[in-house]
Enzyme design. Structure first.
Site, mmCIF file in Angstrom:
data_model
loop_
_atom_site.group_PDB
_atom_site.id
_atom_site.type_symbol
_atom_site.label_atom_id
_atom_site.label_comp_id
_atom_site.label_asym_id
_atom_site.label_seq_id
_atom_site.Cartn_x
_atom_site.Cartn_y
_atom_site.Cartn_z
ATOM 1 N N GLU A 134 0.806 -1.227 0.000
ATOM 2 C CA GLU A 134 0.000 0.000 0.000
ATOM 3 C C GLU A 134 0.841 1.279 0.000
ATOM 4 O O GLU A 134 0.539 2.215 0.741
ATOM 5 C CB GLU A 134 -0.927 0.020 1.227
ATOM 6 C CG GLU A 134 -1.904 -1.124 1.251
ATOM 7 C CD GLU A 134 -2.753 -1.152 2.527
ATOM 8 O OE1 GLU A 134 -3.953 -1.421 2.396
ATOM 9 O OE2 GLU A 134 -2.224 -0.930 3.618
HETATM 10 C C1 TNX Z 1 -4.568 -3.847 4.688
HETATM 11 S S1 TNX Z 1 -3.000 -6.061 4.000
HETATM 12 C C2 TNX Z 1 -3.290 -3.640 5.165
HETATM 13 C C3 TNX Z 1 -3.110 -3.240 6.565
HETATM 14 C C4 TNX Z 1 -4.412 -3.054 7.262
HETATM 15 C C5 TNX Z 1 -5.364 -4.157 6.874
HETATM 16 C C6 TNX Z 1 -6.658 -4.094 7.618
HETATM 17 C C7 TNX Z 1 -1.905 -5.122 4.009
HETATM 18 C C8 TNX Z 1 -0.686 -5.646 3.486
HETATM 19 N N1 TNX Z 1 -2.152 -3.906 4.478
HETATM 20 O O1 TNX Z 1 -2.345 -2.067 6.618
HETATM 21 O O2 TNX Z 1 -4.180 -3.100 8.626
HETATM 22 O O3 TNX Z 1 -5.611 -4.051 5.500
HETATM 23 O O4 TNX Z 1 -7.475 -5.175 7.320
#
Ligand code: TNX
Length: 541
Positions: free
Chosen positions: A351
């Site tokens: 992300e």
């Molecule tokens: C996505 S999955 C994220 C996390 C969040 C999560 C909450 C991922 C690699 N990153 O930063 O905590 O969703 O469900």
């Protein structure tokens, strides 16, 4: 019958064990005759509720084994493995002493003398984690080739005993196991549980509790999400403000916390004793607000943002063009590597929405090189597959059956990297069970107990070769989870299902029989005071 034979053995054995036994106040005050021990038992009508299901299990009809007040525990091990094996034996017997009240002394395994035999001298063909377990009318034995295999076998043994064996206080027997012969080894070498200690901080004692529960289901990796926008949780001496300032808060603005080097070492030792390898994650280049807030010089504009206590993602980024970014990571990865004896360091990579894409492509290989410089393998979320990965890397799939995520997993495999399967719409333990679940998130959908179990790690992503799959991991993100009760509510009953997907052969995976075995875990969790979600589709018993 054991009861008739044992007094004769006691007479012939004048050694340590008998002395310990005869000295036991228990035998003087609480005669064994109080226990219904020696009657022949019918074969068990139902197989015990083992999770994960062993790869091979046979009933021994008409036979059963019962622990007795005079039972002797024999430990057979090599000099090299004796300390670790002894810890496994101590772990089992200290729990069983609490719940049964029996002394259960540990002695060298003399054939024919001991009732419960624990051995690490089994054939190497069992592998590092495999074991054989046999319960018949004379002996209960767990034989493995390593202390780790013995530990896995002991978790099976615990599940074969009545649930009250997990109790902290003395319970009435009998402590009977139906005759069985098990030969077991895992499907995948990577079977992980991830805990996000950044969004909400969890103390060493709280993480130990999670290790206790996860290791009962043969999970062997503890991935700790140690840094994120909301908090930095591991001490780094060369950049002390990461914890003193960057770790001071958590989501919603409540006080955070961090692990000192001594505390972290205790946590690693505890995980090691439970045969879980700790995989530390320092999330980069996004999810870095806590670091950026702690050191202004890490920001492209030289201005430190305030601490962040919300739940948005994707707004922060390390400054890819600045040299200090890599000096910082070199120090951080070195100190994190020093604190983690395991072979893997997770650099996040997910992300990175506010890192320009070309910067991301520059950053990940540079960060990866700083990880391999420390002698560790690179692990990262699936996005890292867009960049060239060093040999031995692991990409963690967190997709929701979307094509982009699948493509990233295939890109990882095409480079020779392994893939750990954490599909968010199945394996994310922070997803709500249904619309009425009061905590958790739902961005990846609602994840019922059945949905979290009914998938095959090797076929979920079309055209991903089975050989690329390292295993499975269940992440527990904690934006909405601020105490242990909430962690347990989201992890149980789904975590054992992911553990089974990682351990049991594909041919054993079946919702109907699994849900019946799962139902049998309820009384175990009651004995362990686990705050589990009593999913209505399970006939808890
Ligand atoms: C996505 S999955 C994220 C996390 C969040 C999560 C909450 C991922 C690699 N990153 O930063 O905590 O969703 O469900």
């Amino acid at each position: 019958m054991t009861r008739l034979v044992r007094p004769r053995r006691q007479v012939t054995l004048a050694g340590l064990a008998a002395a310990a036994l005869l000295a036991s106040p228990l035998l003087a005050t609480s005669p064994a005759s109080a226990e219904p021990t020696a009657q022949p038992q019918p074969a068990a009508s139902t197989a015990p509720s083992l999770i994960p299901k062993p790869s091979n299990q046979q009933a021994l009809p008409g036979q059963s084994f019962a622990l007795q007040p005079w039972s002797l525990v024999g430990l057979e091990t090599s000099a090299k493995e004796s300390r670790a094996a002894r810890k496994v034996a101590d772990g089992l017997t200290s729990q069983l002493r609490r719940s049964t009240g029996y002394p259960l002394p540990i002695i060298p395994a003399v054939p024919g003398l001991v009732d419960l035999k624990l051995s690490t001298n089994g054939p190497a063909s069992l592998g590092a984690e495999g074991y054989q377990l046999r319960a018949d009318r004379s002996t209960l034995s767990v034989v493995a080739a390593t202390p780790e295999g013995l530990f896995r076998g002991v978790t099976t043994l615990r599940q074969l005993l009545p649930a009250k064996a997990e109790s902290k206080t003395r319970q009435a027997g009998p402590w009977r196991i139906s005759g069985t012969a098990i030969s077991d080894s895992p499907r995948y070498g990577y079977r992980g549980a991830m805990l996000d200690v950044s969004r909400h901080f969890f103390s060493v004692a709280e993480v130990k509790r999670y290790i206790d529960l996860a290791s009962l289901y043969k999970l062997n990796k503890l991935h700790l999400h140690l840094s994120d926008d909301q908090g930095w949780r591991i001490q780094v001496d060369s950049w002390p403000r990461l914890t003193t300032y960057g770790g001071s808060l958590e989501t919603t603005g409540t006080p955070g916390g961090s692990y000192s080097k001594a505390e972290y070492a205790a946590l690693v030792q505890y995980a090691t004793d439970h045969f879980m390898e700790v995989i530390p994650e320092i999330d980069t280049p996004g999810h870095t607000n806590a670091a950026l807030a702690s050191y202004a010089e890490l920001n492209c504009d030289g201005v430190a943002p305030p601490l962040y206590t919300g739940t948005e993602v994707g707004f922060s980024s390390l400054c890819v063009g600045k040299d200090i970014t890599y000096d910082f990571l070199d120090d951080v990865f070195r100190e994190v590597a020093e604190q983690n004896p395991g072979s893997v360091l997770h650099l996040g990579g997910d992300e990175a929405h506010s890192t320009p894409h070309s910067d991301y492509l520059t950053f990940v290989p540079k960060a990866s090189a700083l990880v391999t410089k420390q002698g560790k393998k690179v692990m990262g979320w699936q996005e890292i597959a867009e960049t060239p990965l060093p040999p031995g890397s692991i990409a963690q799939y967190w997709g929701t059956d979307d094509n982009r995520s699948r493509e990233l997993a295939r890109k990882a495999a095409a480079q020779g990297a392994k893939v750990v399967m954490s599909p968010a719409n199945r394996a994310y333990l922070d997803m709500k069970y249904d619309a009425s679940t009061p905590i958790g998130q739902d961005w990846a959908g609602l994840v019922s107990v059945q949905k979290s179990y009914e998938w095959n790690p090797s076929t979920l992503i079309p055209n991903l070769p089975e050989s690329a799959i390292a295993g499975v991991e269940a992440p527990l993100w904690t934006e909405t989870l601020d105490d242990v009760d909430k962690l347990e509510y989201m992890a149980f009953p789904r975590l054992p299902g992911i553990a089974e997907l990682g351990w049991s052969p594909a041919s054993a995976l079946d919702w109907k029989t699994y849900s019946d075995r799962l139902a049998g875990q309820g009384s175990r969790w009651d004995a362990l005071s686990v705050n589990f979600y009593r999913a209505p589709e399970i006939a808890w018993r």
